[in-house]
Design an enzyme around this catalytic site. Structure first.
Site, PDB file in Angstrom:
ATOM      1  N   GLU A   1       9.256 -27.950  -8.297  1.00 64.10           N
ATOM      2  CA  GLU A   1      10.256 -28.873  -7.734  1.00 64.10           C
ATOM      3  C   GLU A   1      10.653 -28.292  -6.389  1.00 64.10           C
ATOM      4  O   GLU A   1      11.405 -27.323  -6.324  1.00 64.10           O
ATOM      5  CB  GLU A   1      11.468 -28.954  -8.674  1.00 64.10           C
TER       6      GLU A   1
ATOM      7  N   CYS B   1      18.040 -30.903  -2.407  1.00 65.41           N
ATOM      8  CA  CYS B   1      16.641 -31.241  -2.140  1.00 65.41           C
ATOM      9  C   CYS B   1      16.433 -32.724  -1.840  1.00 65.41           C
ATOM     10  O   CYS B   1      15.580 -33.086  -1.044  1.00 65.41           O
ATOM     11  CB  CYS B   1      15.790 -30.817  -3.322  1.00 65.41           C
TER      12      CYS B   1
HETATM   13  P1  NAD Z   1      13.588 -20.150  -2.382  1.00 62.72           P
HETATM   14  O1  NAD Z   1      12.205 -20.623  -2.554  1.00 62.72           O
HETATM   15  O2  NAD Z   1      13.861 -19.163  -1.317  1.00 62.72           O
HETATM   16  O3  NAD Z   1      14.137 -19.483  -3.736  1.00 62.72           O
HETATM   17  C1  NAD Z   1      14.136 -20.154  -4.977  1.00 62.72           C
HETATM   18  C2  NAD Z   1      14.091 -19.130  -6.097  1.00 62.72           C
HETATM   19  O4  NAD Z   1      12.838 -18.452  -6.044  1.00 62.72           O
HETATM   20  C3  NAD Z   1      15.161 -18.052  -5.992  1.00 62.72           C
HETATM   21  O5  NAD Z   1      15.630 -17.728  -7.277  1.00 62.72           O
HETATM   22  C4  NAD Z   1      14.390 -16.883  -5.381  1.00 62.72           C
HETATM   23  O6  NAD Z   1      14.962 -15.632  -5.656  1.00 62.72           O
HETATM   24  C5  NAD Z   1      13.048 -17.052  -6.061  1.00 62.72           C
HETATM   25  N1  NAD Z   1      11.913 -16.403  -5.360  1.00 62.72           N
HETATM   26  C6  NAD Z   1      11.855 -15.907  -4.109  1.00 62.72           C
HETATM   27  N2  NAD Z   1      10.612 -15.409  -3.854  1.00 62.72           N
HETATM   28  C7  NAD Z   1       9.882 -15.603  -4.969  1.00 62.72           C
HETATM   29  C8  NAD Z   1       8.524 -15.332  -5.335  1.00 62.72           C
HETATM   30  N3  NAD Z   1       7.668 -14.766  -4.478  1.00 62.72           N
HETATM   31  N4  NAD Z   1       8.107 -15.705  -6.571  1.00 62.72           N
HETATM   32  C9  NAD Z   1       8.941 -16.325  -7.426  1.00 62.72           C
HETATM   33  N5  NAD Z   1      10.239 -16.595  -7.144  1.00 62.72           N
HETATM   34  C10 NAD Z   1      10.703 -16.239  -5.929  1.00 62.72           C
HETATM   35  O7  NAD Z   1      14.499 -21.449  -2.205  1.00 62.72           O
HETATM   36  P2  NAD Z   1      16.055 -21.514  -1.867  1.00 62.72           P
HETATM   37  O8  NAD Z   1      16.243 -21.332  -0.419  1.00 62.72           O
HETATM   38  O9  NAD Z   1      16.822 -20.664  -2.798  1.00 62.72           O
HETATM   39  O10 NAD Z   1      16.365 -23.038  -2.252  1.00 62.72           O
HETATM   40  C11 NAD Z   1      16.320 -24.060  -1.353  1.00 62.72           C
HETATM   41  C12 NAD Z   1      15.015 -24.831  -1.469  1.00 62.72           C
HETATM   42  O11 NAD Z   1      14.876 -25.322  -2.795  1.00 62.72           O
HETATM   43  C13 NAD Z   1      15.006 -26.065  -0.576  1.00 62.72           C
HETATM   44  O12 NAD Z   1      13.732 -26.194  -0.003  1.00 62.72           O
HETATM   45  C14 NAD Z   1      15.269 -27.205  -1.553  1.00 62.72           C
HETATM   46  O13 NAD Z   1      14.802 -28.446  -1.109  1.00 62.72           O
HETATM   47  C15 NAD Z   1      14.561 -26.707  -2.781  1.00 62.72           C
HETATM   48  N6  NAD Z   1      15.088 -27.349  -3.982  1.00 62.72           N
HETATM   49  C16 NAD Z   1      14.301 -28.246  -4.641  1.00 62.72           C
HETATM   50  C17 NAD Z   1      14.808 -28.926  -5.752  1.00 62.72           C
HETATM   51  C18 NAD Z   1      13.984 -29.946  -6.479  1.00 62.72           C
HETATM   52  O14 NAD Z   1      14.347 -30.301  -7.602  1.00 62.72           O
HETATM   53  N7  NAD Z   1      12.912 -30.450  -5.911  1.00 62.72           N
HETATM   54  C19 NAD Z   1      16.110 -28.646  -6.193  1.00 62.72           C
HETATM   55  C20 NAD Z   1      16.870 -27.721  -5.495  1.00 62.72           C
HETATM   56  C21 NAD Z   1      16.352 -27.071  -4.396  1.00 62.72           C
END
Ligand code: NAD
Length: 504
Positions: free
Chosen positions: A247, A281
């Site tokens: 997502e 998002c």
């Molecule tokens: P991010 O990708 O930086 O982090 C998301 C999660 O992944 C965090 O818990 C982070 O610690 C973890 N993470 C970081 N590196 C990782 C790795 N290498 N492997 C696995 N996990 C890892 O995203 P963010 O900045 O925290 O969130 C914002 C983004 O999320 C935006 O792009 C937003 O659109 C998206 N988002 C999507 C949805 C959806 O349902 N489509 C919902 C909410 C947010």
């Protein structure tokens, strides 16, 4: 929240000498120090979850669903605490915290209601009628890894963790450091509701180290976050041949039709663009308006944006809260500065609101955005909306679809005409006369993205079945023995030919 309540929630985490301070985004003050786990501790948690899952898989779906119903009741009773915690960690307004909490609570009753029917074995059409019968069972996967971001910690947790548990799996969830308390409190309520404590473990730490330890060791990973991180998770999951749902981000368009009332369209746009300060998002980031209504629409949008109340308060007096922290502020300011330097006009906003707190940012309306500006194609993930005029509808649809993303879209105007436009938009959800809430609030409707916005869908029966593996049970009924020798095949061949021809 008192220090003792925080300490009792954090007590769930394995001990670690390594900690990070978690700040309240609304005032920049430290809330507490959060332990950071290493990869080895995460692997231990997954091993423990693996043995707990064996017992849980034997618990009837009826019993599992009962625990979810009980959780629903506990969440209703503790709504105020959930709202306080969400606001404390995210800085969002009470109104936006409420929207998230109500959705999270609804998910508990939704999955409780659909679990038994959806997970029951289904009878399928047998290959050899009369002689055989077939069923499909929905077997749990084992340990499900769930990785969640900071922006919607309660709703996104519930929408993934609850179906995974209902399907008979155990869960190891990586919560984002910024919003771990909300997740820990939700888990605490689940345990009170009768979910065995070992079934849902929360882990926190460095994204890459903890995230990799999860993807390398679980049986399925449900990831929510940025497209950049999602790609890494997907590659790792593919290497191990485990399933994953992704997502990811969006660059969500709104098309205002000629038939729209511009005042109404502007009001829908502010709700669609500035919910949780645009850190959502499915938030609307770009609006396409007929050229002849562009001035009128912009005036309405600016007037309404400037009338929004920004600040912090634990009641419903404030429309928009703070950004999530320092990184978010830098991100949003960077996008806006870049847009201005490439020729964009800021109609309102475009500035930090330091009087209110360290990370407040004014809701911003932009026009004349240059296609070279970074925000033209990239997700801002903040309270910024860009307006562009269009001459004919085909051009607007082309512009809306001209993106790597495909998460959400919106069409404003006559419902029938809007439905026709909706079917031409490459997005996982399209909201008519609304920004995102009409689809987002429906637990029964799949939610997810096309193109770089993701893979798989949460919610609906599919959102539950993705945490299962189909096991087909084929039974030879023994009325007539199936052939094992060539001569027996020869005898049966005419009957089989007839059956194939007439039963299809
Ligand atoms: P991010 O990708 O930086 O982090 C998301 C999660 O992944 C965090 O818990 C982070 O610690 C973890 N993470 C970081 N590196 C990782 C790795 N290498 N492997 C696995 N996990 C890892 O995203 P963010 O900045 O925290 O969130 C914002 C983004 O999320 C935006 O792009 C937003 O659109 C998206 N988002 C999507 C949805 C959806 O349902 N489509 C919902 C909410 C947010």
């Amino acid at each position: 929240m008192s220090e003792t309540s925080i300490a009792s929630l954090v007590a769930h985490l394995p001990a670690s000498a390594n900690t990070v301070p978690v700040l309240n985004p609304s005032n920049g003050k430290k809330i507490y120090d959060l332990p950071q786990l290493d990869g080895g501790q995460v692997i231990e948690a997954i091993q423990a979850a693996r043995s707990a899952q064996l017992d849980w898989a034997q618990v009837s779906v009826v019993e599992r669903a009962k625990a979810l119903s009980e959780l629903h009741a506990l969440m209703i009773a503790d709504e105020a605490k959930l709202l306080d915690l969400l606001q404390l960690e995210t800085g969002k307004s009470r109104a936006h915290a409420f929207e998230e909490t109500i959705g999270a609570i609804a998910s508990a009753s939704y999955f409780a209601k659909i679990a038994v029917k959806t997970l029951s074995p289904t009878k399928t059409k047998p290959g050899v009628p009369v002689l055989t019968k077939t069923y499909v069972e929905h077997a749990p996967l084992g340990v499900v890894g769930i990785i969640t971001p900071w922006n919607y910690p309660l709703a996104l947790t519930m929408l993934d963790v609850l179906p995974a548990l209902a399907a008979g799996n155990s869960v190891v969830q990586k919560a984002d450091n910024q919003t771990a308390l909300t997740v820990l409190f939700a888990r605490h309520l689940a345990v009170e509701a009768g979910i065995p404590a070992e079934l849902w473990t929360v882990v926190v730490g460095d994204g890459e180290e903890v995230g990799n330890a999860i993807t390398n060791n679980v049986d399925y990973v449900a990831f929510t976050g940025s497209t950049a991180t999602g790609r890494k998770v997907a590659a790792r999951a593919a290497e191990r041949l485990i399933g994953c749902s992704l997502e990811l981000g969006g660059k969500n368009p709104m098309i205002v039709l000629e038939s729209a009332n511009m005042k109404r369209a502007a009001e829908i746009a502010i709700a669609g663009a500035f919910g949780s300060a645009g850190q959502l998002c499915v938030s609307i980031e770009r609006v396409y308006v007929p050229n002849r209504f562009k001035e009128e629409f912009q005036e309405e949008l600016v007037k309404r944006t400037e009338s929004l109340k920004i600040g912090r308060s634990n009641d419903f007096t404030i429309d928009i809260g703070s950004l999530g922290g320092y990184n978010q502020l830098q991100r949003v300011m960077g996008f806006v500065e870049d847009a201005i330097s490439t020729g964009a006009t800021v109609l309102t906003g475009g500035k930090q609101l330091t009087d209110l707190g360290p990370y407040f940012y004014a809701p911003t309306v932009i026009t004349n955005l240059n296609p070279n500006a970074r925000m033209y194609a990239q997700e801002v993930f903040g309270p910024v909306i860009a307006v562009e005029g269009y001459e004919d509808l085909d051009a607007a649809i082309e512009l809306a679809n001209q993106t790597d993303f495909g998460l959400n879209a919106s069409v404003i105007g006559n419902e029938k005409a809007a439905m026709r436009v909706a079917s031409r938009l490459n997005a996982g959800s399209v909201n008519i006369n609304e920004g995102f809430r009409a689809s987002f609030a429906s637990m029964a409707s799949p939610m997810g993205g096309m193109k770089a916005s993701g893979q798989g869908r949460r919610n609906g029966t599919g959102g539950l079945l993705r945490f299962t593996e189909a096991r087909t049970i084929g039974i030879a009924r023994g009325l007539i023995k199936l052939p094992s020798r060539a001569k027996q095949y020869e005898k049966m061949a005419p009957i089989m030919r007839l059956l194939t021809k007439f039963l299809k």
